[in-house]
Design a protein around this motif. Structure first.
Motif, short mmCIF file in Angstrom:
data_model
loop_
_atom_site.label_atom_id
_atom_site.label_comp_id
_atom_site.label_asym_id
_atom_site.label_seq_id
_atom_site.Cartn_x
_atom_site.Cartn_y
_atom_site.Cartn_z
N TYR A 134 0.86 -1.17 0.00
CA TYR A 134 0.00 0.00 0.00
C TYR A 134 0.89 1.21 0.00
CZ TYR A 134 -3.62 3.24 1.41
OH TYR A 134 -4.49 4.28 1.46
N SER A 180 -0.09 8.04 -0.09
CA SER A 180 -0.05 9.25 -0.89
C SER A 180 0.38 8.98 -2.32
CB SER A 180 0.88 10.28 -0.24
OG SER A 180 0.79 11.49 -0.88
N LEU A 239 -8.14 14.77 14.94
CA LEU A 239 -9.20 14.16 14.13
C LEU A 239 -9.31 14.84 12.79
CD1 LEU A 239 -12.13 13.47 16.56
CD2 LEU A 239 -10.76 11.85 15.31
N LEU A 251 -6.70 13.52 10.49
CA LEU A 251 -7.03 12.20 9.95
C LEU A 251 -8.12 12.31 8.89
CD1 LEU A 251 -6.98 10.05 13.19
CD2 LEU A 251 -5.37 10.04 11.33
N ILE A 252 -9.11 13.19 9.15
CA ILE A 252 -10.19 13.33 8.17
C ILE A 252 -9.65 13.91 6.87
CG2 ILE A 252 -12.30 14.61 7.69
CD1 ILE A 252 -12.98 14.23 10.67
N ILE A 293 -8.23 11.18 5.02
CA ILE A 293 -9.22 10.29 4.43
C ILE A 293 -9.86 10.92 3.20
CG2 ILE A 293 -11.42 9.15 4.88
CD1 ILE A 293 -10.52 8.70 7.68
N PHE A 326 -8.76 9.44 -0.04
CA PHE A 326 -9.31 8.24 -0.68
C PHE A 326 -10.83 8.13 -0.60
CE2 PHE A 326 -9.65 6.54 3.35
CZ PHE A 326 -8.50 6.00 3.88
N PHE A 376 -12.38 5.09 -2.01
CA PHE A 376 -11.32 4.08 -2.15
C PHE A 376 -10.59 4.15 -3.48
CE2 PHE A 376 -12.20 2.84 1.76
CZ PHE A 376 -12.98 1.74 2.02
N LYS A 377 -10.61 5.33 -4.12
CA LYS A 377 -9.95 5.41 -5.42
C LYS A 377 -8.46 5.65 -5.25
CE LYS A 377 -13.29 4.65 -8.15
NZ LYS A 377 -14.44 5.53 -8.03
N ALA A 378 -8.09 6.58 -4.38
CA ALA A 378 -6.69 6.95 -4.25
C ALA A 378 -6.19 6.59 -2.85
CB ALA A 378 -6.54 8.45 -4.50
N PRO A 379 -4.88 6.56 -2.64
CA PRO A 379 -4.38 6.22 -1.32
C PRO A 379 -4.55 7.31 -0.28
CG PRO A 379 -2.61 6.27 -2.93
CD PRO A 379 -3.83 6.67 -3.63
N PHE A 380 -4.23 6.92 0.97
CA PHE A 380 -4.31 7.83 2.11
C PHE A 380 -3.40 9.04 1.90
CE2 PHE A 380 -2.99 8.77 6.59
CZ PHE A 380 -4.23 9.16 7.03
N LEU A 381 -3.86 10.22 2.33
CA LEU A 381 -3.10 11.46 2.25
C LEU A 381 -2.84 11.93 0.82
CD1 LEU A 381 -0.32 11.20 4.97
CD2 LEU A 381 -2.25 12.72 4.95
N LYS A 382 -3.60 11.39 -0.14
CA LYS A 382 -3.40 11.79 -1.53
C LYS A 382 -3.99 13.17 -1.75
CE LYS A 382 -2.65 11.05 -5.95
NZ LYS A 382 -1.29 10.85 -6.46
#
Lengths: 488, 112, 145
Positions: free
Chosen positions: A51, A54, C83, C86-87, C90, C93, C96-102
Motif C-alpha cells: 500500500y 499518498s 481528528l 485524519l479526516i 481520508i 481516498f 477508495f480510489k486513491a491512497p491515504f493522504l493523496k
C-alpha cells in the motif's frame, strides 16, 4: 490493497474520538471488532500486498507491506486486543477517568499495528515510539507509588532502547541512503560483509532486545507488568513485547540484513537461553502472581529468541507458533490474575487457596493456560516447544536443547505450584463469603482464550498450518523481501 | 570526521549521566542529552560541505544541496523526544509528590 | 516586589507582556500560514503560539489564562485537531480510489498543504499548552497539601 492502512487508522481515530465523546467507550469495542472483520479480507489475499501512502512510488514514499508474517502477527495482536477490551469494559469499572485508559489503549494498539504493517524503517521507529509512550502512561495508570516507580524505570530504559534503534537507523541511512526496508534489503545484499552493517545489527540487538526484555535488559519487565492494570499487563506481555521486540528483530535480521548464520545469531541464541534459565529460576521464587507471570514471560520470550537464533525453517516455525501460543496463554493467565484480584483483593499466593470452589471458571481457564505454557501434550505450547527443541537438536546445539528441556520442566513446576496454592486445597477462612462475582465480559474473554489455547494444540489444522507456513516463508526469503516489494 | 566522534562523546556523556547519577532530574537531563546527540548525528549525516538549503525552484540548478530527509527525521524525533520528556517529568513530579525526594536510592520499593 | 492583591509578576513584566504576547501570537499564526512557501509550518508556528500563552500565564498567574482556556477545553481542541488531520487524510481516498493522504484539490499554490499546516498548528499549540498546564497544575496541587 486499500484496507491495510485501516489497521493503524481506526485505532488512532478511535483514540481521539473517545477523548471527545468521553463516556461512549463501547464504541472502542465496536471499532476493534470491525477491524477484526476487515482482517479476514487480508488473510485471504495471497502473496505480498503493498500500500503506497499518498501514491508515491516505492523507494521515494512511505509504503505499507503485508506478507505472511504481517498477517500472522496482525491476527494475533488484534484478536488479543479485542478480547482484552471486552474484558476491561467491566474490569475497569473501579478506576476513575476510564476514557483516558481507552484512549491510551487505542494509541498503543495503533502503534503496534503500525509497526507490523510498516514497510519503512523510520516509520517503524515512529510507531514503536507511539506504542511505547502509550505503554509508559498505561503502566503508571494506577498512580500508586509502585506504579510510578515501575513506569519511570520502564520509561528511562525504553527511551534509551529507542535511542539505540534510532542510532542504528541513522547509521544504516548513511550507508544505504534510503529508509525503505525493501530498498535497504537490496542494497545490503548487493555489498555484503560490511563492518557498519554488523555494528548496526548489534545496535538493533540491544535496542529491540531491551524492548523484548531479553535477560541482560530484563529489569523493567517484572515491575512494569506487575504494576499495570491487569488488562494492560495482558496486552504488554501477550503481544506488546513480541511486536516491539521479536517481530521487529526478526524482520530486521532476516529480511533486511539476511544474516543466515553467524555471530549475531549465536548472540541471539545465547541471550535466549540465558533469558529462559534466569526467567524460570526467578519465577520460582515469586509469591506475587503477576510478578511470577512476568518472569515467566521473560523465560518464554527466551524460547522464541532461541528459536530465531537457531534459524532453520523448523525452528522459525516453532518460534512463530510459540508467539501465538504464548500470546493466547499468557494473556489468559494475566486476565485470570486480574479476575483473582478483582474477586479476592489480593495477589499473594500465600494468602489464597481453594478458589476452585468459589470461582471454578477462573480455575479451569487458568489450568488450560498453565498447561499450554508449560508444554503439556494436548495443548499448543507442547507442539511449539517440541518444534523448537527438535530443530535445535537437528542443528547440533545439543547443550542448549538440554537446557531448554530442563527449563520446560521448571516451568511446569512453578505453574503447578501456582495452581496448587491458588486453586486447590482448602479455602482460606477470610474468603468464605465476600467474593465479588465476575461479570459476563470477563468470563467471555477468558473462555475464548482458553479455547484458543486448546485449538492451537491441533497443529495440523489446515488453516493454521497455511498461516504458519506463509509466515515462515516470509522470513525465509531473506532478501527476496526486497525484490518482492520493489517489483510492485 | 572529528565531528562524528564528538557526537559519540556527547552520547557517552548522556549515557554516563543516566547510569551514574542518583537524582531523577539529572537522569532525565541525561536522556535528553542522548537524544540530542543522536539528532546531531542525523543532521551531520545529511550535511554537505558548503551545501545550500534544499529548496528546488524552476530557475535554479540542483547543485550541492544538503540532504533534506535527515532534517525531516530530526524534526520528528524532536517531537517524539518532547513527548518522552513530558511523560518523564510528569512521572518525576508525581514521584516527588509521593516520596518527597528525588533520590532514586531512597525510593526503591520494587526489587526488579 | 510582589503585588499581593493581583497574582503574577511585577507591574513592569505585566506591562511588557501586554505589548508582546499579542505580537508573539500573531507571529506564530504568520509562521503557520506561510509554512508551505518557506521555512516554518504547523509545528514551529504551533510552538510559538503555545509559548505566547505560556508567557501570559507566567506574567499574570494561571487564573487569567485558565478562564479562557482550561485543561478540559485544551484536550478537546487538540483532539479535534488530530481528528481533523485524519479526516483530511481520508479525504484523499474518497470512494477508495486513491491512497491515504493523496492530494485531491488543486487550489492556491500547494494544494492541501496549508490546511494541513493550520490543523497541525492547532494540534501542536493546544497540545503543548495543556502539557505545560498539566505539569503546573500538578505542582499546584502538591503545594496545597
Amino acid at each position: 490493497m486499500k484496507l491495510l492502512i485501516f489497521f493503524s487508522l481506526i485505532p488512532l481515530f478511535t483514540a481521539f474520538l473517545i477523548v471527545l465523546l468521553g463516556r461512549l467507550r463501547n464504541q472502542a469495542v465496536l471499532l476493534v471488532t470491525a477491524m477484526s472483520v476487515y482482517l479476514m479480507k487480508i488473510v485471504n489475499a495471497s502473496g505480498v500486498v503493498i500500500y503506497k501512502i499518498s501514491g508515491w512510488s516505492i523507494p521515494l514514499g512511505v509504503c505499507l507491506v503485508a506478507d505472511g508474517l504481517t498477517v500472522f502477527m496482525l491476527c494475533i495482536v488484534n484478536l488479543v486486543a479485542l478480547l482484552v477490551i471486552i474484558y476491561s469494559c467491566q474490569y475497569m469499572r473501579g478506576f476513575t477517568d476510564k476514557w483516558k485508559f481507552y484512549s491510551l489503549f487505542m494509541l498503543m494498539l495503533a502503534g503496534m499495528n503500525g509497526i507490523i504493517i510498516s514497510g519503512d524503517l523510520f516509520n517503524l521507529y515512529i510507531f514503536l515510539e507511539v506504542a511505547s509512550i502509550a505503554a509508559y502512561a498505561l503502566v503508571a495508570f494506577g498512580i500508586e507509588p509502585e506504579d510510578l516507580e515501575a513506569s519511570f524505570k520502564y520509561a528511562i530504559m525504553g527511551a534509551i532502547a529507542s535511542v539505540f534503534i534510532l542510532l542504528g537507523i541513522a547509521l544504516l541511512y548513511s550507508y544505504t541512503s534510503t529508509l525503505n526496508m525493501a530498498d535497504i534489503a537490496l542494497i545490503v545484499s548487493g555489498n555484503p560483509g560490511s563492518v557498519l552493517v554488523s555494528f548496526v545489527s548489534v545496535l538493533f540487538l540491544a535496542g529491540f532486545g531491551l524492548k523484548a526484555a531479553l535477560v541482560p535488559f530484563h529489569a523493567w519487565l517484572p515491575d512494569a507488568h506487575s504494576s499495570a492494570p491487569s488488562p494492560v499487563s495482558a496486552m504488554l506481555s501477550g503481544v506488546f513485547v513480541k511486536t516491539l521486540g521479536l517481530y521487529a528483530l526478526s524482520r530486521v535480521f532476516f529480511n533486511l540484513f539476511s544474516i543466515s548464520s553467524g555471530k549475531v545469531f549465536f548472540a541471539l541464541m545465547f541471550f535466549g537461553v540465558l533469558s529462559m534459565v534466569v526467567g524460570a529460576l526467578l519465577a520460582m521464587a515469586q509469591t506475587d502472581i503477576k510478578r511470577m507471570l512476568a518472569y515467566s514471560t521473560i523465560s518464554q520470550v527466551g524460547y522464541i529468541a532461541f528459536a530465531f537464533g537457531v534459524g532453520t525453517p523448523l525452528a522459525i516455525a516453532g518460534g512463530l507458533f510459540h508467539i501465538l501460543n504464548h500470546a493466547a496463554s499468557k494473556s489468559l493467565l494475566f486476565l485470570n490474575a486480574g479476575a483473582i484480584e478483582h474477586a479476592t483483593g489480593t495477589r499473594d499466593i500465600n494468602k489464597l487457596g481453594g478458589l476452585n470452589q468459589k470461582i471454578p471458571l477462573v480455575g479451569f481457564t487458568s489450568l488450560f493456560g498453565s498447561m499450554s505454557i508449560s508444554g503439556v501434550p494436548p495443548f499448543g505450547g507442547f507442539w511449539s516447544k517440541l518444534m523448537i527443541i527438535t530443530a535445535a537438536v537437528q542443528a547440533g546445539h545439543i547443550v542448549f536443547s538440554i537446557v531448554a528441556i530442563l527449563v520446560s520442566v521448571l516451568t511446569l513446576v512453578y505453574y503447578l505450584k501456582f495452581q496448587s496454592f491458588v486453586f486447590f486445597g482448602k479455602l482460606r477462612s477470610g474468603m468464605k463469603e465476600d467474593l465479588k462475582s465476575l461479570h459476563f465480559g470477563m468470563k467471555f474473554s477468558m473462555v475464548v482464550l482458553a479455547v484458543i489455547c486448546l485449538l492451537t494444540g491441533m497443529v495440523f489444522l489446515p488453516q493454521l498450518k497455511l498461516a504458519l507456513d506463509s509466515a515462515v516463508n516470509a522470513l525465509l526469503v531473506g532478501n527476496g523481501y526486497g525484490a518482492a516489494v520493489i517489483i510492485q | 570526521m572529528s565531528l562524528y566522534f564528538l557526537c559519540l562523546i556527547l552520547f557517552c556523556i548522556g549515557l554516563y549521566c543516566v547510569l551514574r547519577k542518583r537524582n531523577i532530574i539529572k537522569i532525565i537531563v541525561g536522556v535528553g542529552i542522548i537524544e540530542y546527540a543522536v539528532n546531531l548525528l542525523l543532521i551531520l549525516i545529511g550535511y554537505r560541505q558548503n551545501g545550500r538549503a534544499p529548496i528546488s525552484a524552476n530557475d535554479q540548478e540542483i547543485l550541492n544541496m544538503v540532504d533534506p530527509l535527515p532534517q525531516a527525521m530530526v524534526l520528528t524525533t524532536i517531537v517524539i523526544g518532547l513527548a518522552v520528556m513530558v511523560i518523564l517529568v510528569a512521572l518525576a513530579l508525581r514521584i516527588y509528590e509521593k516520596h518527597g525526594t528525588f533520590d532514586i536510592t531512597k525510593i526503591r520499593r520494587l526489587k526488579g | 516586589m510582589k503585588n499581593k492583591e493581583a497574582p503574577g509578576m511585577s507591574l513592569i513584566v505585566k506591562s511588557v507582556t501586554r505589548l508582546t504576547a499579542g505580537l508573539i501570537l500573531i507571529y506564530g499564526i504568520y509562521i503557520v500560514f506561510r509554512g508551505h512557501i518557506g521555512p516554518g509550518g504547523g509545528f514551529a508556528g504551533g510552538v510559538i503560539i503555545a509559548l505566547s500563552l505560556v508567557h501570559l500565564m507566567l506574567a499574570f498567574g494561571k487564573d487569567v489564562v485558565l478562564k479562557r482556556l482550561d485543561e478540559a477545553r485544551g484536550i478537546i481542541i487538540s483532539s479535534l485537531g488530530a481528528l481533523a488531520f485524519l479526516i483530511l487524510g481520508i479525504v484523499g481516498f474518497l470512494g477508495f480510489k486513491a491512497p491515504f493522504l493523496k492530494e485531491r484539490f488543486e487550489h492556491f499554490s500547494a494544494g492541501l498543504i496549508p490546511i494541513y499546516d493550520v490543523v497541525i498548528g492547532v494540534l501542536v499549540s493546544s497540545g503543548l499548552f495543556i502539557t505545560f498546564l498539566a505539569l503546573v497544575l500538578l505542582t499546584g496541587k502538591r503545594e496545597k497539601k
